[in-house]
Motif scaffolding. Structure first.
Motif, short mmCIF file in Angstrom:
data_model
loop_
_atom_site.label_atom_id
_atom_site.label_comp_id
_atom_site.label_asym_id
_atom_site.label_seq_id
_atom_site.Cartn_x
_atom_site.Cartn_y
_atom_site.Cartn_z
N UNK A 1 0.84 -1.20 0.00
CA UNK A 1 0.00 0.00 0.00
C UNK A 1 0.87 1.25 0.00
N UNK A 2 1.92 1.26 0.82
CA UNK A 2 2.85 2.39 0.83
C UNK A 2 3.52 2.53 -0.53
N UNK A 3 3.90 1.42 -1.14
CA UNK A 3 4.53 1.46 -2.46
C UNK A 3 3.59 2.06 -3.49
N UNK A 4 2.32 1.64 -3.49
CA UNK A 4 1.35 2.21 -4.43
C UNK A 4 1.21 3.71 -4.21
N UNK A 5 1.25 4.15 -2.95
CA UNK A 5 1.15 5.57 -2.64
C UNK A 5 2.35 6.34 -3.17
N UNK A 6 3.54 5.76 -3.02
CA UNK A 6 4.74 6.44 -3.52
C UNK A 6 4.75 6.51 -5.04
N UNK A 7 4.16 5.52 -5.71
CA UNK A 7 4.06 5.57 -7.17
C UNK A 7 3.10 6.67 -7.60
N UNK A 8 2.01 6.86 -6.84
CA UNK A 8 1.10 7.97 -7.13
C UNK A 8 1.82 9.31 -6.97
N UNK A 9 2.63 9.42 -5.91
CA UNK A 9 3.44 10.63 -5.72
C UNK A 9 4.36 10.84 -6.91
N UNK A 10 5.00 9.78 -7.36
CA UNK A 10 5.96 9.88 -8.46
C UNK A 10 5.30 10.41 -9.73
N UNK A 11 4.17 9.81 -10.12
CA UNK A 11 3.48 10.23 -11.34
C UNK A 11 3.04 11.69 -11.23
N UNK A 12 2.37 12.02 -10.13
CA UNK A 12 1.86 13.38 -9.97
C UNK A 12 2.95 14.42 -9.90
N UNK A 13 4.00 14.14 -9.13
CA UNK A 13 5.06 15.13 -8.94
C UNK A 13 5.88 15.35 -10.20
N UNK A 14 6.28 14.27 -10.86
CA UNK A 14 7.12 14.42 -12.05
C UNK A 14 6.42 15.21 -13.15
N UNK A 15 5.16 14.86 -13.41
CA UNK A 15 4.46 15.55 -14.50
C UNK A 15 4.14 16.98 -14.10
#
Length: 408
Positions: free
Chosen positions: A386-400
Motif C-alpha cells: 500500500x505504501x509502495x502504491x502511494x509512492x508511485x502515485x506521488x511519483x506520477x503526480x510530482x514528475x508531470x
C-alpha cells in the motif's frame, strides 16, 4: 509594522511563517508521547485515543472550504491569527477536562490548523521573492518536523514532572508567542484577498512585469487545472505514504526485527528527523537545475522505502532515513509549485485548498487501511505494498506537475 515585500522585510516574513509552522503539527504529536497516561486519566478507549491524531487530519480535509472563504474575506494575515488563536484555545481546552472535552479540544485544533495550512502558501506566493520560494517552503516544512520532534522528545519528561495535562498544555506558550506576532503584523495587512480576475500580481510572481495580472486564456486556465489535479494526486500519495509509515513503522519493527518498543520508536524517529534534509535539499537542487529534477530524486527515494523494507528489512535504519528525506522534500516540492502557477492570492488559496483537501482525505484513510491489511494477512507485506502504491502515485503526480510548472 508596515507590511512590505521588499528585501528588508523578508526576514520578518520568514520569521512569521516559521512561527506558524511550529504550531501546525506539534499539537498533534504531543499526545502520542503520553497516550498511555491520557487513556488512564480520561478512560479513552484505544479507538478514542486514535482520534487524538486522526481527528485533526480528517478536519484538515473537510474544513478546507472554510479556510478558503476565511482567506478571501479577511486576508491571510487575519486567517493566520485565527489559526493560532484556535490552536491555542484547543490546546488549553484539551488539557482541562474529561474525555469529551479532550476530543472537543482536539477537533478545535484540527479545524484551526486547516486555516494555517491553506494560508501559508498564499503568504509565500505574495511576500517571498520568486527565486526564494522553494527555500522558504523548505524552511516551513523543516520547521514543522523540528517542532514535532522537539515536542515528541520533550512531552514525556514534562509529563513525569507535572502530569500529562500540563505537559501537552505547556507547548501552547510557543503558539501564544506566534499569535502575538501575527496580531501585530495583521494591522497593516489588506482586509481581504482580491478576487482572481482583478487582483494585482505579486512582485514575487512572473506576472509582476505588468501592474495587474492579465486575464488568462482558456488554454492557460486548462494548463493550470491540469497541474493542480496532478498535485492533488501527488499529495494524496505523499500523505498516504507518510501517515501510514508514521502510524505503523514502530510496531512493524517491533514485530519483524524484535526491537523493544523504545528502540523501535527511536529507529522510526529517523524517518521524521531526516525530513529536514529533504526540506532543505529541494531548493538546493532546484536552484542548480530544475524543480522536476528534485522531484525525480525524491520519487526514487520514496519508492526505495517500501521496496527496501520488503527486500532487505535488516537495513531498516537506512530505509527510514531515505524515506524521511523523501517525505520532507516531497512536501516542499509539491507546495513550491503553487506560487509558480498562481497569479493571485485567490488562485493560490484555491489550489492549496484542493491539494490539501484531497491529500488529507488520503492521509485519514491510509493508516486504518494499512492496519486492516495487517490484520487480514497477518503480516506487513500488504501494508508495505500500500505504501509502495502511494509512492508511485506521488511519483506520477510530482514528475508531470513539476515538468509542466517549469513551462507554465
Amino acid at each position: 509594522m508596515m507590511r512590505t515585500t521588499g528585501r528588508s522585510a523578508l526576514p520578518w516574513v520568514i520569521a512569521g511563517i516559521v512561527m506558524v509552522a511550529l504550531s501546525l503539527r506539534a499539537p498533534i504529536i504531543a499526545p502520542t508521547a503520553v497516550i498511555a497516561q491520557i487513556r488512564e486519566g480520561t478512560g479513552l478507549s484505544a479507538a478514542g485515543a486514535g482520534l487524538l491524531t486522526g481527528l485533526p487530519v480528517l478536519l484538515f480535509a473537510i474544513a478546507t472550504p472554510l479556510a478558503t472563504r476565511t482567506i478571501r474575506k479577511y486576508g491571510p494575515e487575519t486567517t493566520v491569527a485565527l489559526c493560532l488563536a484556535g490552536v491555542l484555545a484547543g490546546t488549553l481546552t484539551r488539557s482541562a477536562g474529561p474525555a469529551v472535552v479532550v476530543l472537543a479540544g482536539t477537533a478545535l485544533i484540527g479545524a484551526a490548523m486547516t486555516l494555517g495550512n491553506i494560508a501559508v502558501p498564499v503568504l509565500i506566493r505574495r511576500d517571498v521573492p520568486w527565486n526564494k520560494v522553494s527555500a522558504v517552503t523548505g524552511a516551513y516544512s523543516a520547521t514543522m518536523n523540528v517542532g514535532s520532534m522537539a515536542v515528541l522528545l520533550g512531552t514525556a519528561p514534562l509529563s513525569g514532572f507535572a502530569g500529562w495535562r500540563w505537559a501537552i498544555a505547556a507547548w501552547s506558550i510557543i503558539t501564544a508567542i506566534g499569535l502575538g506576532y501575527w496580531l501585530v503584523r495583521r494591522r497593516s495587512a489588506p482586509a481581504a484577498v482580491a478576487p482572481p480576475a482583478a487582483a494585482a500580481a505579486s512582485p514575487a510572481s512572473p506576472a509582476a512585469s505588468a501592474p495587474h495580472a492579465p486575464e488568462r486564456t482558456a488554454a492557460q486556465k486548462a494548463h493550470t487545472r491540469r497541474i493542480v489535479a496532478l498535485l492533488v494526486l501527488a499529495f494524496c500519495g505523499q500523505s498516504a505514504a507518510y501517515y501510514a509509515t508514521t502510524a505503523w513503522l514502530p510496531l512493524m519493527l517491533t514485530e519483524t526485527r524484535g526491537l523493544a518498543p523504545a528502540a523501535s520508536g527511536a529507529s522510526a524517529s529517523l524517518f521524521q528527523v531526516a525530513a529536514i534534509i529533504g526540506a532543505f535539499g529541494v531548493p538546493l537542487v532546484a536552484a542548480r537545475s530544475r524543480l522536476w529534477v528534485a522531484g525525480a530524486i525524491l520519487s526514487g527515494f520514496w519508492i526505495i522505502l517500501p521496496v527496501g523494507l520488503l527486500a532487505a528489512p535488516q537495513a531498516f535504519v537506512l530505509w527510514s532515513i531515505i524515506g524521511g528525506v523523501a517525505q520532507g522534500g516531497g512536501f516542499t516540492a509539491i507546495f513550491s509549485v503553487i506560487p509558480r502557477i498562481s497569479r493571485t492570492d485567490g488562485e493560490a488559496a484555491f489550489a492549496s485548498a484542493r491539494i490539501q483537501g484531497g491529500g488529507y482525505l488520503a492521509a485519514t484513510a491510509a493508516p486504518p487501511v494499512a492496519g486492516w491489511l495487517n490484520t487480514l494477512t497477518g503480516g506487513w507485506t500488504a501494508p508495505l505494498l500500500l505504501v509502495l502504491a502511494s509512492t508511485l502515485a506521488f511519483t506520477v503526480g510530482t514528475l508531470i506537475a513539476t515538468r509542466l510548472s517549469d513551462r507554465a
